[in-house]
Design a protein around this motif. Structure first.
Motif, short mmCIF file in Angstrom:
data_model
loop_
_atom_site.label_atom_id
_atom_site.label_comp_id
_atom_site.label_asym_id
_atom_site.label_seq_id
_atom_site.Cartn_x
_atom_site.Cartn_y
_atom_site.Cartn_z
N ALA A 25 -3.32 -1.60 2.51
CA ALA A 25 -2.70 -0.82 1.44
C ALA A 25 -1.40 -1.48 0.96
O ALA A 25 -1.05 -1.38 -0.23
CB ALA A 25 -2.43 0.61 1.91
N SER B 41 -2.14 11.54 4.80
CA SER B 41 -2.90 10.39 4.32
C SER B 41 -3.77 10.77 3.12
O SER B 41 -3.86 10.01 2.15
CB SER B 41 -3.78 9.82 5.44
N HIS C 156 -5.81 4.80 2.39
CA HIS C 156 -5.21 6.04 2.88
C HIS C 156 -6.28 7.08 3.22
O HIS C 156 -6.12 7.84 4.18
CB HIS C 156 -4.21 6.59 1.87
N ILE D 99 -7.44 6.13 6.60
CA ILE D 99 -6.43 6.48 7.60
C ILE D 99 -6.54 7.98 7.91
O ILE D 99 -6.47 8.39 9.08
CB ILE D 99 -5.00 6.11 7.12
N GLN E 147 -1.61 10.99 0.14
CA GLN E 147 -1.30 9.65 -0.36
C GLN E 147 -2.49 9.08 -1.14
O GLN E 147 -2.32 8.44 -2.17
CB GLN E 147 -0.93 8.71 0.78
N SER E 148 -3.68 9.31 -0.61
CA SER E 148 -4.88 8.85 -1.30
C SER E 148 -4.98 9.49 -2.68
O SER E 148 -5.23 8.80 -3.68
CB SER E 148 -6.12 9.20 -0.45
N ASN F 298 -3.48 0.31 6.84
CA ASN F 298 -2.10 0.35 6.35
C ASN F 298 -1.67 -1.02 5.84
O ASN F 298 -1.05 -1.13 4.78
CB ASN F 298 -1.17 0.85 7.46
#
Length: 199
Positions: free
Chosen positions: A51, A98, A64, A67, A101-102, A48
């Motif tokens: 990122a 996650s 992400h 994560i 988000q990726s 995190n």
């Protein structure tokens, strides 16, 4: 790091970052070291932080993604223990977020798409198992309640130990309940695995 001394590597990456805060890659590598040593919470903190430090969307996507993988590992660990099985759902949900988000940062990442699908499937199966477990518990409670009502119904005479005496006139549940499979329907082990951490 490559020799499997992950704790030592993590310490060295932490030190490297402390000496040079512009070396953000040290955070990512410290995260990988923590992940590989099984310290998933620490790994997620480093990913995190990484990122947030980088501007490159592909690097943010990798963080992400990892994560998500750490949350999948936590979900597996939670499912392995009956006492923590219900917490697995929250880890699956975190993994799903996650991976989304990726993919937001790298929409063409096939591995993130695969892992997202995998996590969604595992969440659904976990929810179904939890519902089955709750249904079994409810059914068991109802049968116990029936049994208790049967015992409280016609008390009759009391025996020497205060236990109810049974006679031919008494009716009620005598404890002959049928039990289903204690373990419920267990699905076979999931054969597919999520894709591993990007290093």
């Amino acid at each position: 790091y490559e020799r499997g001394k992950y704790k030592d590597a993590q310490t060295k990456f932490e030190k490297a970052y402390a000496e040079n805060p512009n070396y953000a890659r040290a955070l990512y590598n410290a995260g990988n070291s923590a992940y590989l040593s099984g310290n998933f919470d620490t790994a997620m903190i480093y990913y995190n932080d990484y990122a947030q430090k980088v501007d490159n969307k592909n690097e943010i996507a990798k963080a992400h993604f990892n994560i998500g993988n750490a949350n999948l590992q936590k979900a597996r660990n939670a499912e392995a223990n009956p006492e923590t099985m219900s917490t697995a759902q929250s880890y699956y949900k975190e993994a799903i977020n996650s991976y989304k988000q990726s993919l937001k940062n790298n929409p063409n990442d096939i591995e993130a798409k695969y892992n997202l699908t995998y996590a969604l499937d595992k969440l659904k199966k976990n929810q179904e198992q939890q519902q089955d477990k709750n249904n079994q518990s409810d059914k068991s409670d109802q049968e116990k309640e029936k049994q208790d009502k049967g015992e409280k119904g016609d008390k009759g005479e009391q025996g020497e130990n205060g236990d109810p005496k049974e006679n031919d006139d008494q009716q009620g549940d005598k404890g002959d309940k049928q039990e289903g499979d204690e373990n419920g329907d267990q699905e076979s082990e999931e054969k597919s695995e999520e894709h591993t951490t990007e290093l």
